[in-house]
Design an enzyme around this catalytic site. Structure first.
Site, PDB file in Angstrom:
ATOM      1  N   TRP A 142       0.735  -1.135  -0.032  1.00 20.86           N
ATOM      2  CA  TRP A 142      -0.105   0.176  -0.090  1.00 20.86           C
ATOM      3  C   TRP A 142       0.791   1.015   0.011  1.00 20.86           C
ATOM      4  O   TRP A 142       1.862   1.362   0.979  1.00 20.86           O
ATOM      5  CB  TRP A 142      -0.706  -0.092   1.271  1.00 20.86           C
ATOM      6  CG  TRP A 142      -1.758   1.146   1.292  1.00 20.86           C
ATOM      7  CD1 TRP A 142      -2.497   1.766   0.598  1.00 20.86           C
ATOM      8  CD2 TRP A 142      -2.107   1.997   2.829  1.00 20.86           C
ATOM      9  NE1 TRP A 142      -3.212   2.764   1.047  1.00 20.86           N
ATOM     10  CE2 TRP A 142      -2.914   3.116   2.318  1.00 20.86           C
ATOM     11  CE3 TRP A 142      -1.559   1.699   3.871  1.00 20.86           C
ATOM     12  CZ2 TRP A 142      -3.292   3.847   3.193  1.00 20.86           C
ATOM     13  CZ3 TRP A 142      -1.907   2.497   4.981  1.00 20.86           C
ATOM     14  CH2 TRP A 142      -2.944   3.763   4.829  1.00 20.86           C
ATOM     15  N   ASP A 223      -1.844  -5.870   9.201  1.00 17.20           N
ATOM     16  CA  ASP A 223      -2.688  -4.932   8.786  1.00 17.20           C
ATOM     17  C   ASP A 223      -3.853  -5.709   8.138  1.00 17.20           C
ATOM     18  O   ASP A 223      -3.746  -6.312   7.160  1.00 17.20           O
ATOM     19  CB  ASP A 223      -1.799  -3.990   7.733  1.00 17.20           C
ATOM     20  CG  ASP A 223      -2.898  -3.008   7.184  1.00 17.20           C
ATOM     21  OD1 ASP A 223      -3.775  -2.616   7.594  1.00 17.20           O
ATOM     22  OD2 ASP A 223      -2.436  -2.087   6.466  1.00 17.20           O
ATOM     23  N   LYS A 258     -13.745   0.131   5.204  1.00 16.56           N
ATOM     24  CA  LYS A 258     -14.299  -0.465   4.203  1.00 16.56           C
ATOM     25  C   LYS A 258     -15.553  -1.568   4.344  1.00 16.56           C
ATOM     26  O   LYS A 258     -16.620  -1.412   3.697  1.00 16.56           O
ATOM     27  CB  LYS A 258     -13.354  -1.569   3.389  1.00 16.56           C
ATOM     28  CG  LYS A 258     -11.794  -0.984   3.511  1.00 16.56           C
ATOM     29  CD  LYS A 258     -11.245   0.086   2.803  1.00 16.56           C
ATOM     30  CE  LYS A 258     -10.041   0.782   3.088  1.00 16.56           C
ATOM     31  NZ  LYS A 258      -9.572   1.583   2.302  1.00 16.56           N
TER      32      LYS A 258
HETATM   33  C1  LMR Z   1      -6.531   2.641  -0.753  1.00 12.67           C
HETATM   34  O1  LMR Z   1      -5.532   1.814  -0.781  1.00 12.67           O
HETATM   35  O2  LMR Z   1      -6.871   3.206  -1.727  1.00 12.67           O
HETATM   36  C2  LMR Z   1      -7.444   2.844   0.341  1.00 12.67           C
HETATM   37  O3  LMR Z   1      -6.784   2.294   1.460  1.00 12.67           O
HETATM   38  C3  LMR Z   1      -7.480   4.516   0.792  1.00 12.67           C
HETATM   39  C4  LMR Z   1      -6.427   5.099   1.323  1.00 12.67           C
HETATM   40  O4  LMR Z   1      -6.212   5.740   2.155  1.00 12.67           O
HETATM   41  O5  LMR Z   1      -5.271   4.963   0.340  1.00 12.67           O
END
Ligand code: LMR
Length: 417
Positions: A142, A223, A258
């Site tokens: 992420w 996570d 989510k």
């Molecule tokens: C994402 O990965 O798009 C979501 O978790 C929103 C974010 O805060 O990045």
């Protein structure tokens, strides 16, 4: 020094501050909003949209909200670590309703401002109290993981997870990298629905990961932001429960953005699994100090919604059913996208889209193609090639598939030139 001299120095200082780069995910939302094209499609941010293209307000949440509004609760400060009712409601969702009371007592759970602040709190806690100075995230991960950990002062490295063009995680590479990590390294693991790839480790691979973490004395930070979007609410928490059963201390960052569709309410939790209740009490006291000196205490409304739904049997049942229908819709859209792409591009197998789990598809498109999709087709995905599957619907799916097919052809042409 006179006041005006100080002010002019500060002005000069301000003039040296550079413009920060736009956030790789939320920044695309801003760009999308300003895009005047009527047929633009936003596949960038990880938000669930229904078939009508709207972020749903879940029925169970609407019902809980109606009862909260009717009860006209005062808005006093919350406890620093969130109400006990919230903590008690969250624990069985993440760790399982079968976790015995003694198990529960050794887990310090605190309410946080979404999953992001749970991660940041975890990193701050480990930096201060576990002497942690480095962390490892999956490559890729992420986009915000690195910034959150780095913000706590941790040096952030990576472990191999998915090599370019691969359609399954590289378990051997991951284990090799974890095996060479120095003791005390914080290892961020996606408990389900890996973001951005959608490729989870097979269930039977986790025992080797846990064994490596134990042997190398690493600190696991799980996570779990998409619980309920992969194989089901219980199934998606299997990794958390495997860590609990292993007896290893670990940290778990939970998000309800989510699976309750409560993005803007910022509801999350951090749980620290300790050897026993006595440790957990001291850990909680330090988490509270970190929270108090940051945002003081969590906001009340979203947490109350989650608590009400989880602790009211009829609402909880309704929530699970709504979450399940969200999960099933994503699976259907995956199949539709794979079929639409397959009908366009015959020399590539798109069944990988149906094997990925959760909100995202890691398309395999590179940054050039993603930029092309944005600039030429008004289709916004993340530069890593990640797209948000539920943002597709019967009105935009063909349009997106046509444009993506074009991008895939472009990719092939570039590679063979
Ligand atoms: C994402 O990965 O798009 C979501 O978790 C929103 C974010 O805060 O990045």
């Amino acid at each position: 020094m006179t006041r005006s001299v100080m002010q002019s120095e500060f002005k000069m200082f301000l003039s040296t501050i550079p413009m920060a780069a736009r956030d790789p995910i939320l920044g695309l939302n801003e760009q999308f909003t300003h895009d005047p094209r009527p047929d633009k499609v936003n596949l960038a941010v990880g938000v669930y949209y229904n078939e009508a293209g709207e972020i749903p307000l879940l029925d169970c949440v609407a019902e809980a909200e109606a009862s909260l509004v009717a009860s006209q609760l005062a808005r006093g400060y919350q406890p620093i670590d969130g109400p006990t009712a919230f903590q008690d409601a969250v624990l069985p969702v993440v760790f399982g309703s079968t976790a015995s009371m003694s198990e529960a007592r050794r887990i310090a759970t605190v309410q946080t401002v979404g999953g992001t602040s749970a991660l940041r709190l975890a990193a701050d806690f480990l930096r201060r109290w576990a002497g942690a100075d480095r962390a490892m995230v999956s490559a890729p991960t992420w986009d915000n993981h690195r910034g959150v950990l780095d913000g706590s002062g941790l040096y952030v490295g990576t472990y191999r997870y998915l090599s370019l063009g691969a359609e399954a995680p590289d378990l051997d590479g991951m284990l090799a990298d974890l095996s060479s990590a120095s003791p005390g390294t914080v290892v961020v693991l996606h408990a389900c629905c890996h973001n951005p790839t959608g490729y989870d480790l097979p269930a039977d691979a986790w025992s080797a990961v846990i064994e490596t973490i134990a042997r190398r004395q690493l600190i696991p930070l799980l996570d779990i932001a998409y619980q309920g979007f992969g194989d089901g609410l219980e199934e998606d928490a299997a990794v958390v429960r495997a860590f609990l059963a292993s007896g290893l201390p670990c940290l778990v960052a939970t998000s309800f953005s989510k699976n309750f569709s409560l993005y803007g309410e910022r509801v999350g939790a951090l749980s620290v699994v300790c050897p026993d209740a006595e440790y957990a009490g001291r850990v909680r006291s330090q988490l509270k100090t970190l929270i108090r000196t940051n945002y003081s205490n969590p906001p009340s409304h979203g947490g109350r919604l989650v608590t009400t739904v989880l602790s009211t049997p009829a609402l909880r049942e309704h929530w699970q059913a709504e979450l399940e229908s969200i999960r099933l819709r994503i699976l259907r859209v995956r199949q539709q996208l794979a079929a639409a792409l397959q009908s366009h591009v015959i020399d590539k197998d798109f069944s990988f889209i149906t094997r990925q789990k959760g909100m995202f598809s890691y398309s395999g498109l590179g940054v050039t193609q993603m930029q092309h999709l944005r600039e030429h087709h008004g289709i916004y995905g993340v530069d890593s090639g990640r797209i948000c599957v539920p943002a597709l619907n019967s009105r935009n799916l063909q349009q997106v598939a046509d444009a993506m097919a074009d991008a895939f052809r472009m990719q092939v042409a570039t590679m063979s030139s």
